[in-house]
Design an enzyme around this catalytic site. Structure first.
Site, PDB file in Angstrom:
ATOM      1  N   ALA A   1       0.764  -1.226  -0.154  1.00  0.00           N
ATOM      2  CA  ALA A   1       0.078   0.114  -0.014  1.00  0.00           C
ATOM      3  C   ALA A   1       0.950   1.346  -0.009  1.00  0.00           C
ATOM      4  CB  ALA A   1      -0.908   0.255   1.365  1.00  0.00           C
TER       5      ALA A   1
ATOM      6  N   PRO B   1       3.166   4.542  -1.025  1.00  0.00           N
ATOM      7  CA  PRO B   1       2.949   5.440   0.340  1.00  0.00           C
ATOM      8  C   PRO B   1       1.364   5.858   0.473  1.00  0.00           C
ATOM      9  CG  PRO B   1       3.334   6.674  -1.885  1.00  0.00           C
ATOM     10  CD  PRO B   1       3.325   5.091  -2.218  1.00  0.00           C
TER      11      PRO B   1
ATOM     12  N   GLU C   1       1.973  -2.554   4.358  1.00  0.00           N
ATOM     13  CA  GLU C   1       3.159  -2.273   3.501  1.00  0.00           C
ATOM     14  C   GLU C   1       4.210  -3.102   4.412  1.00  0.00           C
ATOM     15  OE1 GLU C   1       6.356  -1.359   1.767  1.00  0.00           O
ATOM     16  OE2 GLU C   1       4.277  -0.832   0.887  1.00  0.00           O
TER      17      GLU C   1
ATOM     18  N   ARG D   1       8.042   2.832   5.087  1.00  0.00           N
ATOM     19  CA  ARG D   1       7.298   3.477   4.009  1.00  0.00           C
ATOM     20  C   ARG D   1       5.916   3.158   4.700  1.00  0.00           C
ATOM     21  NH1 ARG D   1       7.592   3.494  -1.093  1.00  0.00           N
ATOM     22  NH2 ARG D   1       5.960   2.066  -1.654  1.00  0.00           N
TER      23      ARG D   1
ATOM     24  N   ASP E   1      -0.882  -3.898  -5.882  1.00  0.00           N
ATOM     25  CA  ASP E   1      -0.147  -2.921  -6.820  1.00  0.00           C
ATOM     26  C   ASP E   1       1.245  -3.421  -6.717  1.00  0.00           C
ATOM     27  OD1 ASP E   1       0.323  -0.718  -8.555  1.00  0.00           O
ATOM     28  OD2 ASP E   1       0.960   0.366  -6.799  1.00  0.00           O
TER      29      ASP E   1
ATOM     30  N   CYS F   1       3.561  -0.920 -12.455  1.00  0.00           N
ATOM     31  CA  CYS F   1       3.799   0.540 -13.504  1.00  0.00           C
ATOM     32  C   CYS F   1       4.935  -0.053 -14.225  1.00  0.00           C
ATOM     33  CB  CYS F   1       4.324   1.626 -12.538  1.00  0.00           C
ATOM     34  SG  CYS F   1       5.445   1.375 -11.073  1.00  0.00           S
TER      35      CYS F   1
END
Length: 480
Positions: free
Chosen positions: A120, A122, A143, A148, A188, A241
């Site tokens: 998760a 930032p 996280e 972080r 993600d 990404c």
């Protein structure tokens, strides 16, 4: 000077894109896009339209759903505006807004579902998901990296999220307590970052085909953990990404091969401005891969991103308890603490009973938390490091209770007895963010006072003798 890309990367992208490679390569010579996303826990599009101080245009893939994302102009500085400190928006790269838009946060909130953001920090996707859930259901943001995870917790606080638990664990550590319990999971995944070359020098410097392979292996492991935690009939949104097929289409293909009960599906809502996953890259599940998404920098105004919605075929369970039966202790360590808080709540809140539900209160040390749900229904996270469990209401100091900044950020002006609102360009707000007191004409009022900027909560001051004594956290003070 032309933007330099690794030769192996260029050769692979030339093979994938064919005639489209030249336009893709030219996109690296353009300025990257910058974006912000409204926090719908604090504002709404109509109100924002009247207050907006920036030059904005909508991000197409988050303009129709539960999020409202915008590109902002190069002349704008939204990070230096008091609205940023108030959590009115979250600054986020536009293409990174896609995955959380696919999770179906509005439906999850309405149905009281459990949602997990597994990787998760930032906090962009966590805060976007919370914005859509509108306080309904339960959101767990995890996280693995301790530093972080603290940043993640700070962003959850700034955005005023009430229904979130923040954990610091590796994915495997969560599998035991959350096995088969999460209705929606956002993965993600950590990736090779090829889509961020234009934005982050570190991604370009660290790139190698070996790193791509290492990331793909790690992503596969994380996806397996997510599968173990998924409730029957639930969905996983997987995203990266990067442009690497091994981390994108081929990763999804491997997952679907291993789990015949899972399918890549189209989202509930139309998604504008994005391209389809590349069917030709896979040997199986080509039709389903065509339902996944890519954002290309030469086609859309964004960096590189990939996302897939993966849904379980199993029928949803109804009416089943997600937590094991457990006994719960009282909310307070002693009757004295209880009385101190109830007296303070009567002075702070307009409707104190809403903040005094003892089934949702829990005292840990000198800290008092308001949990997202009653204590008996909270997930059993023994052995997991929990940084945030709902709202930190405040702390006990001797015979008094001091409200926390986390509470201030979660409040709306009409929920407190004392409130002062000032304009974003006022000397009062500028001084408050510096840590200075605010002077006002003497009145008979005194006590904890919520300071707001144009109606958005910003922090606490204590009113007395014509002075609002500043309680804005020292670590957040800055110059605007």
């Amino acid at each position: 000077m032309a933007f330099e890309l690794p030769k192996q990367f260029e050769d692979r992208m030339r093979e994938i894109l064919g005639d489209g490679f030249a336009a893709f390569r030219d996109s690296y010579e353009k300025e990257r896009n910058q974006g912000l996303r409204l926090n719908l826990l604090k504002t709404d599009p109509e109100t924002w339209e009247k207050q907006n101080p920036f030059h904005l245009r909508p991000v197409p893939w988050v303009s129709e759903g539960t999020a409202k994302g915008f590109y902002y102009g190069s002349e704008d500085r939204p990070g230096l505006h008091p609205y940023h400190a108030a959590g009115v928006y979250y600054m986020q790269e536009p293409s990174a807004m896609l995955p959380a838009e696919l999770i179906g946060a509005d439906e999850a909130g309405k149905n009281g579902e459990w949602v997990l953001d597994l990787c998760a920090a930032p906090g962009g996707k966590t805060t976007q998901t919370a914005s859509g859930m509108q306080g309904g259901g339960l959101l767990i943001a995890n996280e693995i990296d301790p530093a972080r995870s603290r940043i993640l917790s700070q962003n959850v606080e700034r955005m005023g999220i009430r229904n979130c638990i923040v954990t610091n664990s590796d994915p495997d550590g969560l599998v035991g307590p959350l096995s088969g319990k999460m209705d929606r999971i956002l993965v993600d995944a950590p990736c090779s970052g090829e889509g961020m070359f234009r934005k982050e020098d570190a991604a370009l410097a660290m790139w190698s085909e070996d790193n791509v392979a290492m990331c793909a292996e790690r992503q596969e492991h994380i996806l397996e953990a997510a599968y173990e935690m998924l409730a029957p009939g639930g969905r996983i949104v997987y995203s990266t990404c990067t442009f690497a097929p091994a981390e994108d289409e081929l990763q999804v293909e491997r997952f679907l091969e291993k789990h015949p009960d899972m399918h890549a599906v189209s989202p509930d809502q139309e998604v504008n401005g994005v391209s389809a996953g590349i069917r030709e890259l896979v040997k199986t599940h080509a039709e389903e891969i065509g339902k996944t998404f890519r954002i290309w920098p030469h086609i859309s105004d964004g960096e590189g991103h990939y996302a897939a919605v993966l849904r379980s075929d199993a029928p949803k369970l109804t009416g089943s308890a997600k937590t094991a039966a457990k006994k719960t202790k009282g909310a307070f360590r002693s009757p004295d603490y209880r009385k101190i808080y109830l007296d303070a709540a009567a002075e702070i809140f307009r409707e104190p009973e809403k903040w005094c539900d003892e089934s949702r209160l829990i005292q840990q040390g000198e800290c008092l938390w308001l949990l997202p749900t009653d204590r008996a229904s909270m997930p059993l996270l023994s052995g997991i490091r929990v940084l945030r469990q709902g709202i930190l209401l405040g702390t006990f100091a001797r015979d008094r209770f001091e409200p926390d900044h986390s509470l201030a950020m979660a409040l709306h002006p009409d929920e407190v007895r004392l409130c002062r609102s000032y304009a974003a360009d006022s000397e009062e707000i500028r001084g408050f963010l510096h840590g200075e007191p605010i002077r006002e004409e003497r009145s008979g009022e005194k006590g904890w006072t919520l300071i707001t900027v144009d109606g958005y909560s910003l922090g606490w001051a204590k009113l007395g003798g014509g002075t609002l004594k500043n309680h804005y956290p020292k670590g957040l003070r800055t110059k605007y």
